[in-house]
Design a protein around this motif. Structure first.
Motif, PDB file in Angstrom:
ATOM      1  N   LEU A   1      42.595  35.131  41.201  1.00 53.67           N
ATOM      2  CA  LEU A   1      43.856  35.082  40.645  1.00 53.67           C
ATOM      3  C   LEU A   1      43.880  35.894  39.338  1.00 53.67           C
ATOM      4  N   GLY A   2      42.729  36.638  39.140  1.00 55.80           N
ATOM      5  CA  GLY A   2      42.649  37.604  37.872  1.00 55.80           C
ATOM      6  C   GLY A   2      42.292  36.674  36.649  1.00 55.80           C
TER       7      GLY A   2
ATOM      8  N   VAL B   1      51.097  42.251  40.026  1.00 57.64           N
ATOM      9  CA  VAL B   1      49.856  43.294  40.077  1.00 57.64           C
ATOM     10  C   VAL B   1      49.674  43.430  38.614  1.00 57.64           C
ATOM     11  N   ASP B   2      48.415  43.647  38.204  1.00 57.92           N
ATOM     12  CA  ASP B   2      48.008  44.079  36.993  1.00 57.92           C
ATOM     13  C   ASP B   2      48.105  45.457  36.787  1.00 57.92           C
TER      14      ASP B   2
ATOM     15  N   PRO C   1      50.796  42.855  33.585  1.00 56.36           N
ATOM     16  CA  PRO C   1      51.476  42.587  34.853  1.00 56.36           C
ATOM     17  C   PRO C   1      52.678  42.998  35.167  1.00 56.36           C
ATOM     18  N   GLU C   2      52.667  43.462  36.302  1.00 59.00           N
ATOM     19  CA  GLU C   2      54.113  43.941  37.054  1.00 59.00           C
ATOM     20  C   GLU C   2      54.424  43.123  38.053  1.00 59.00           C
ATOM     21  N   LEU C   3      55.826  42.967  38.292  1.00 63.97           N
ATOM     22  CA  LEU C   3      56.418  42.241  39.321  1.00 63.97           C
ATOM     23  C   LEU C   3      56.625  43.550  40.480  1.00 63.97           C
ATOM     24  N   ARG C   4      56.216  42.976  41.739  1.00 62.65           N
ATOM     25  CA  ARG C   4      56.640  43.970  42.850  1.00 62.65           C
ATOM     26  C   ARG C   4      57.061  43.057  43.903  1.00 62.65           C
TER      27      ARG C   4
ATOM     28  N   LEU D   1      55.480  35.948  33.575  1.00 63.23           N
ATOM     29  CA  LEU D   1      54.656  36.726  34.419  1.00 63.23           C
ATOM     30  C   LEU D   1      53.093  36.754  34.225  1.00 63.23           C
ATOM     31  N   ASP D   2      52.754  36.850  33.116  1.00 63.30           N
ATOM     32  CA  ASP D   2      51.295  36.829  32.526  1.00 63.30           C
ATOM     33  C   ASP D   2      50.853  35.446  32.964  1.00 63.30           C
TER      34      ASP D   2
END
Length: 379
Positions: A5-6, A143-144, A149-152, A173-174
């Protein structure tokens, strides 16, 4: 070292709250994380009256679904809690839904639910429970990136739910995780069977959860009787063509069920061209109809913008692809962000049936740049 999960902890030391709706996707999410050794806690929200909920098959957060979520939690051996969010849901989602229709808009209550209940209140509850992350069964990827973080989009375009999550903030999102974002639905079903989950064969939820029989108009008129006030159906050229029983029964771009016959010219010939709802004038209770060409718009004005990408310099025109409805393909456009949460979208080609109250979500490839609520449009 980061876990799957990072998070820089061993899975056993990482507490993850899973939002369990009682459906297949959230159930598999919980089972996957449990199998990987995470400290999983299931939370289900009771969002509306049980008496209404049990009558509605295929809805999320209903009485049967709460029972199903508890059965899944017992099956995989995790603690499970049911939280009463009915008051918040009623005020922040159902009332907003009704008021939006009263203004002549076409709302998206699922976005409001994510924005105001699941990713605000439930996320806060997850933190109170000592969680390191809140996981959901949405088909979207986190995606980090170099700036955070980015939302894809989901890997499976047919299941992508990024349009409905555009209002997710950077801070949210973080903390959020979406373990199913890389999977097709068929694999999720296969996992549900492998885990022997009691919901493995359960159908997907359909429509809006708090509408018992699929009739949005009935719910709105019950909550806001003024939405059923009659008015005129007017052609864009000014002719009154008939009467309607409330603007709540119409949405921009609608073609069927207008309640009027074909137009006739001075010689009595019927115009064979179909008519569409062009706009809804809530103050005068007028439904304006016309030919499809009258729906064409190239400028869209947004409010309550949520921007996830790095902010550009003021006045910069940002090239993007925008989705103006969840089921429509992206369209080429440029966006110019205002300073007060607004934005102007200029479409490369005219689009038809753009409705205030819907969302406009901007993408750069599969990355969600941000989005806002459609306030108005212009030719």
């Amino acid at each position: 070292m980061l876990n799957s999960l990072g998070i820089p902890k061993a899975p056993a030391d990482t507490r993850v709250v899973v939002a369990m709706s009682g459906g297949v996707d959230s159930s598999v999410t919980a089972a996957l994380l449990r199998e990987e050794g995470y400290d999983v806690v299931g939370v289900t929200l009771q969002l509306y009256d049980h008496g209404m909920a049990v009558q509605r098959k295929g809805a999320c957060c209903a009485g049967q679904d709460i029972y199903d979520a508890r059965q899944v939690a017992d099956r995989i051996g995790i603690p499970h809690y049911v939280l009463d969010y009915e008051g918040r849901f009623g005020q922040d989602v159902i009332d907003d839904f009704a008021d939006s229709y009263l203004r002549g808009e076409t709302p998206i209550p699922c976005v409001r639910c994510n924005q105001r209940v699941k990713f605000r209140d439930l996320l806060g509850t997850a933190r109170d429970l000592g969680a390191d992350a809140l996981a959901t069964g949405h088909y979207v990827r986190r995606v980090d990136g170099p700036a955070g973080p980015e939302l894809r989009r989901a890997a499976d375009p047919a299941r992508d739910q990024s349009y409905f999550l555009f209002a997710t903030t950077r801070d949210q999102l973080d903390f959020l995780r979406f373990p199913l974002g890389h999977l097709p639905k068929t694999e999720t079903r296969a996992l549900a069977e492998r885990y022997a989950l009691p919901v493995a064969a359960k159908p997907d939820s359909q429509d809006i959860c708090f509408v018992p029989d699929g009739s949005y108009a009935d719910v709105v008129t019950k909550l806001r009787p003024g939405a059923a006030a009659p008015g005129d159906i007017v052609h864009v050229d000014g002719r009154v063509l008939g009467r309607h029983e409330g603007i709540v029964h119409y949405t921009i771009g609608q073609r069927k069920g207008l309640g009027i016959g074909g137009l006739k010219d001075g010689a009595g010939h019927t115009d064979s061209d179909p008519l569409y709802v062009i706009r809804l004038d809530a103050p005068t209770r007028r439904v304006v109809v016309g030919p499809r060409d009258a729906l064409a718009r190239t400028v869209v004005y947004l409010r309550d913008l949520n921007w996830l990408a790095p902010l550009p310099a003021p006045g910069t025109a940002i090239p993007a692809q925008v989705k103006l409805r969840s089921a429509q393909p992206p369209a080429a456009a440029t966006l110019t962000l205002g300073e007060d949460g607004t934005a102007e979208v200029r479409l490369a080609d005219p689009q038809h049936g753009i409705a205030p109250g819907q969302a406009c979500v901007a993408y750069d490839g599969d990355r969600v740049l941000g989005g806002g609520w459609i306030a108005a449009t212009a030719p």
